[in-house]
Write an enzyme that holds these catalytic residues in place. Structure first.
Site, PDB file in Angstrom:
ATOM      1  N   ASP A  23     -78.023 -38.167  54.649  1.00 23.76           N
ATOM      2  CA  ASP A  23     -78.044 -37.963  53.434  1.00 23.76           C
ATOM      3  C   ASP A  23     -78.721 -36.458  53.423  1.00 23.76           C
ATOM      4  OD1 ASP A  23     -79.783 -37.741  49.946  1.00 23.76           O
ATOM      5  OD2 ASP A  23     -80.605 -38.739  51.121  1.00 23.76           O
ATOM      6  N   ASN A  25     -77.979 -33.285  52.544  1.00 19.97           N
ATOM      7  CA  ASN A  25     -76.519 -32.612  52.263  1.00 19.97           C
ATOM      8  C   ASN A  25     -77.669 -30.992  51.387  1.00 19.97           C
ATOM      9  OD1 ASN A  25     -75.567 -33.379  54.175  1.00 19.97           O
ATOM     10  ND2 ASN A  25     -73.847 -33.927  53.101  1.00 19.97           N
ATOM     11  N   ARG A  36     -74.641 -26.590  46.099  1.00 19.68           N
ATOM     12  CA  ARG A  36     -75.109 -27.209  47.459  1.00 19.68           C
ATOM     13  C   ARG A  36     -73.447 -27.638  48.051  1.00 19.68           C
ATOM     14  NH1 ARG A  36     -78.330 -31.958  45.489  1.00 19.68           N
ATOM     15  NH2 ARG A  36     -76.618 -32.933  46.123  1.00 19.68           N
ATOM     16  N   HIS A  40     -72.112 -29.717  52.145  1.00 15.42           N
ATOM     17  CA  HIS A  40     -71.706 -31.086  52.131  1.00 15.42           C
ATOM     18  C   HIS A  40     -70.259 -30.480  53.509  1.00 15.42           C
ATOM     19  CE1 HIS A  40     -72.855 -33.026  49.400  1.00 15.42           C
ATOM     20  NE2 HIS A  40     -72.575 -32.340  48.204  1.00 15.42           N
ATOM     21  N   SER A  68     -70.564 -43.011  47.757  1.00 14.90           N
ATOM     22  CA  SER A  68     -70.904 -44.450  46.573  1.00 14.90           C
ATOM     23  C   SER A  68     -69.890 -44.550  45.431  1.00 14.90           C
ATOM     24  CB  SER A  68     -72.507 -44.589  46.181  1.00 14.90           C
ATOM     25  OG  SER A  68     -72.420 -43.814  45.273  1.00 14.90           O
ATOM     26  N   ASN A  71     -71.608 -42.334  42.425  1.00 12.83           N
ATOM     27  CA  ASN A  71     -72.146 -40.606  43.278  1.00 12.83           C
ATOM     28  C   ASN A  71     -71.291 -39.952  41.973  1.00 12.83           C
ATOM     29  OD1 ASN A  71     -71.783 -40.360  47.480  1.00 12.83           O
ATOM     30  ND2 ASN A  71     -74.223 -40.265  45.772  1.00 12.83           N
ATOM     31  N   ARG A  74     -72.627 -37.316  40.280  1.00  8.60           N
ATOM     32  CA  ARG A  74     -73.301 -35.630  39.670  1.00  8.60           C
ATOM     33  C   ARG A  74     -71.914 -34.864  38.751  1.00  8.60           C
ATOM     34  NH1 ARG A  74     -74.503 -35.811  46.435  1.00  8.60           N
ATOM     35  NH2 ARG A  74     -76.078 -37.239  46.060  1.00  8.60           N
ATOM     36  N   ARG A 200     -84.596 -45.745  51.472  1.00 10.85           N
ATOM     37  CA  ARG A 200     -84.206 -46.618  50.955  1.00 10.85           C
ATOM     38  C   ARG A 200     -82.504 -47.125  51.044  1.00 10.85           C
ATOM     39  NH1 ARG A 200     -85.252 -42.428  47.368  1.00 10.85           N
ATOM     40  NH2 ARG A 200     -83.794 -41.603  47.381  1.00 10.85           N
ATOM     41  N   ILE A 201     -82.208 -48.203  50.665  1.00 12.97           N
ATOM     42  CA  ILE A 201     -80.353 -48.700  51.095  1.00 12.97           C
ATOM     43  C   ILE A 201     -79.933 -47.740  50.603  1.00 12.97           C
ATOM     44  CG2 ILE A 201     -79.504 -50.963  51.223  1.00 12.97           C
ATOM     45  CD1 ILE A 201     -81.594 -50.092  54.212  1.00 12.97           C
ATOM     46  N   SER A 202     -79.870 -47.916  48.799  1.00 14.65           N
ATOM     47  CA  SER A 202     -79.069 -46.963  48.077  1.00 14.65           C
ATOM     48  C   SER A 202     -77.488 -48.429  48.062  1.00 14.65           C
ATOM     49  CB  SER A 202     -78.600 -45.643  48.265  1.00 14.65           C
ATOM     50  OG  SER A 202     -80.156 -44.715  48.235  1.00 14.65           O
TER      51      SER A 202
HETATM   52  C1  FPP Z   1     -75.991 -37.045  50.580  1.00 15.10           C
HETATM   53  O1  FPP Z   1     -76.568 -35.881  50.426  1.00 15.10           O
HETATM   54  C2  FPP Z   1     -74.826 -36.833  50.664  1.00 15.10           C
HETATM   55  C3  FPP Z   1     -73.338 -37.145  50.369  1.00 15.10           C
HETATM   56  C4  FPP Z   1     -72.992 -37.534  49.010  1.00 15.10           C
HETATM   57  C5  FPP Z   1     -72.008 -36.948  50.611  1.00 15.10           C
HETATM   58  C6  FPP Z   1     -71.792 -37.388  51.935  1.00 15.10           C
HETATM   59  C7  FPP Z   1     -70.484 -36.261  53.197  1.00 15.10           C
HETATM   60  C8  FPP Z   1     -70.607 -36.225  53.246  1.00 15.10           C
HETATM   61  C9  FPP Z   1     -71.531 -35.756  54.540  1.00 15.10           C
HETATM   62  C10 FPP Z   1     -69.482 -34.788  53.823  1.00 15.10           C
HETATM   63  C11 FPP Z   1     -68.250 -35.641  54.630  1.00 15.10           C
HETATM   64  C12 FPP Z   1     -67.238 -36.526  54.491  1.00 15.10           C
HETATM   65  C13 FPP Z   1     -65.915 -36.645  55.207  1.00 15.10           C
HETATM   66  C14 FPP Z   1     -64.998 -37.802  54.719  1.00 15.10           C
HETATM   67  C15 FPP Z   1     -65.969 -36.307  56.143  1.00 15.10           C
HETATM   68  P1  FPP Z   1     -76.767 -35.939  49.190  1.00 15.10           P
HETATM   69  O2  FPP Z   1     -75.851 -34.931  48.968  1.00 15.10           O
HETATM   70  O3  FPP Z   1     -77.053 -35.791  48.802  1.00 15.10           O
HETATM   71  O4  FPP Z   1     -78.357 -34.089  49.751  1.00 15.10           O
HETATM   72  P2  FPP Z   1     -80.111 -34.414  48.630  1.00 15.10           P
HETATM   73  O5  FPP Z   1     -80.425 -35.574  48.721  1.00 15.10           O
HETATM   74  O6  FPP Z   1     -80.697 -33.233  49.753  1.00 15.10           O
HETATM   75  O7  FPP Z   1     -79.789 -33.465  47.755  1.00 15.10           O
END
Ligand code: FPP
Length: 247
Positions: A23, A25, A36, A40, A68, A71, A74, A200-202
């Site tokens: 979490d 990114n 954003r 990622h 998830s 997701n 988004r 959280r476990i989400s």
């Molecule tokens: C949560 O951060 C992250 C995600 C929903 C995506 C996770 C994906 C990656 C780490 C990329 C790697 C994937 C592969 C398949 C190699 P957020 O966007 O919810 O962050 P925030 O809470 O700060 O907005």
């Protein structure tokens, strides 16, 4: 905030299955005034680093929550970017995975992903099928409740066909109906880490984390490092796991 601040020498009690909620990114990107998706992209590089770190530690299964079932809510541009990441990741990283003897596995509703994502995933699974070391297990279009609903449907179908006596349903019946069944004997995470300070476990691995140790760290996923992973493992090693019994 509780954290993986304290650290020390690791002993040989390495968690066999580590699961991570990656979490932060978006916040990482926001702090840099970047879109954003830049977070990622950097998060994908962290996945490469942490896969190698976990493998070097001797972890047997590393499960990463990449997308998830929730997701999809988004913005479409972000979803589209996330759907292209597995292709980018595997295109550049499968040779390293093979060299490190790491096998790719994916759990989730893969057949509901875009064709190009499915193709990337299936190729990576096939290309690493002979690897016998750590399993790199991506949760992709995965949700813990949906997984349990699917498992209940499968069990109920067996009951309806008179193939299963309801009185004989046990924990094991459920284990075997879940998406982690192929990871046995490491189906359940020993350690669950969540980055970014959220506690959280989400909807992640709801059944399987019954006795997992939980470690939360403030680091945002793109900043998560080998050193921070070791701090989380150190925290794990300080815990007294009793599984409901007495030590
Ligand atoms: C949560 O951060 C992250 C995600 C929903 C995506 C996770 C994906 C990656 C780490 C990329 C790697 C994937 C592969 C398949 C190699 P957020 O966007 O919810 O962050 P925030 O809470 O700060 O907005």
């Amino acid at each position: 905030m509780q954290n993986a601040d304290q650290t020390g020498e690791l002993n040989e009690n390495i968690p066999q299955h580590i699961a991570i909620i990656m979490d932060g990114n978006g916040r990482w990107a926001q702090k840099r005034h970047l879109p954003r998706i830049a977070g990622h992209k950097e998060g994908m590089n962290t996945v490469k680093k942490i896969t190698m770190s976990a493998n070097d530690l001797g972890v047997k299964v590393l499960t990463l929550y990449a997308f998830s079932t929730e997701n999809w809510k988004r913005p479409s541009g972000e979803v589209s970017f996330l759907m292209h990441l597995p292709g980018d990741f595997f295109d550049t990283f499968v040779p390293d995975l093979i060299k490190a003897n790491v096998r790719v596995n994916v759990m989730g509703y893969v057949d509901r992903l875009p064709d190009y994502t499915q193709k990337a995933v299936r190729e990576a699974i096939a290309d690493t099928a002979q690897c016998t070391g750590m399993v790199l297990n991506f949760a992709l279009n995965y949700g813990g409740r949906a997984e349990i609903v699917t498992a209940v449907q499968n069990i109920a179908t067996q009951v309806a066909k008179n193939e299963l006596d309801p009185a004989k349903i046990t924990d094991r019946t459920v284990d075997e109906a879940l998406m982690t069944s192929g990871l046995a004997p490491y189906s359940d995470p020993d350690l669950l880490i969540r980055t970014s300070g959220e506690q959280r476990i989400s909807n992640f691995l709801l059944w399987q984390i019954a006795y997992s140790e939980l470690v939360f760290t403030d680091q945002l996923w793109p900043d998560f490092s080998d050193a921070e992973l070791k701090k989380c493992v150190y925290q794990y090693q300080q815990r007294n796991r009793r599984f409901g019994g007495l030590k």
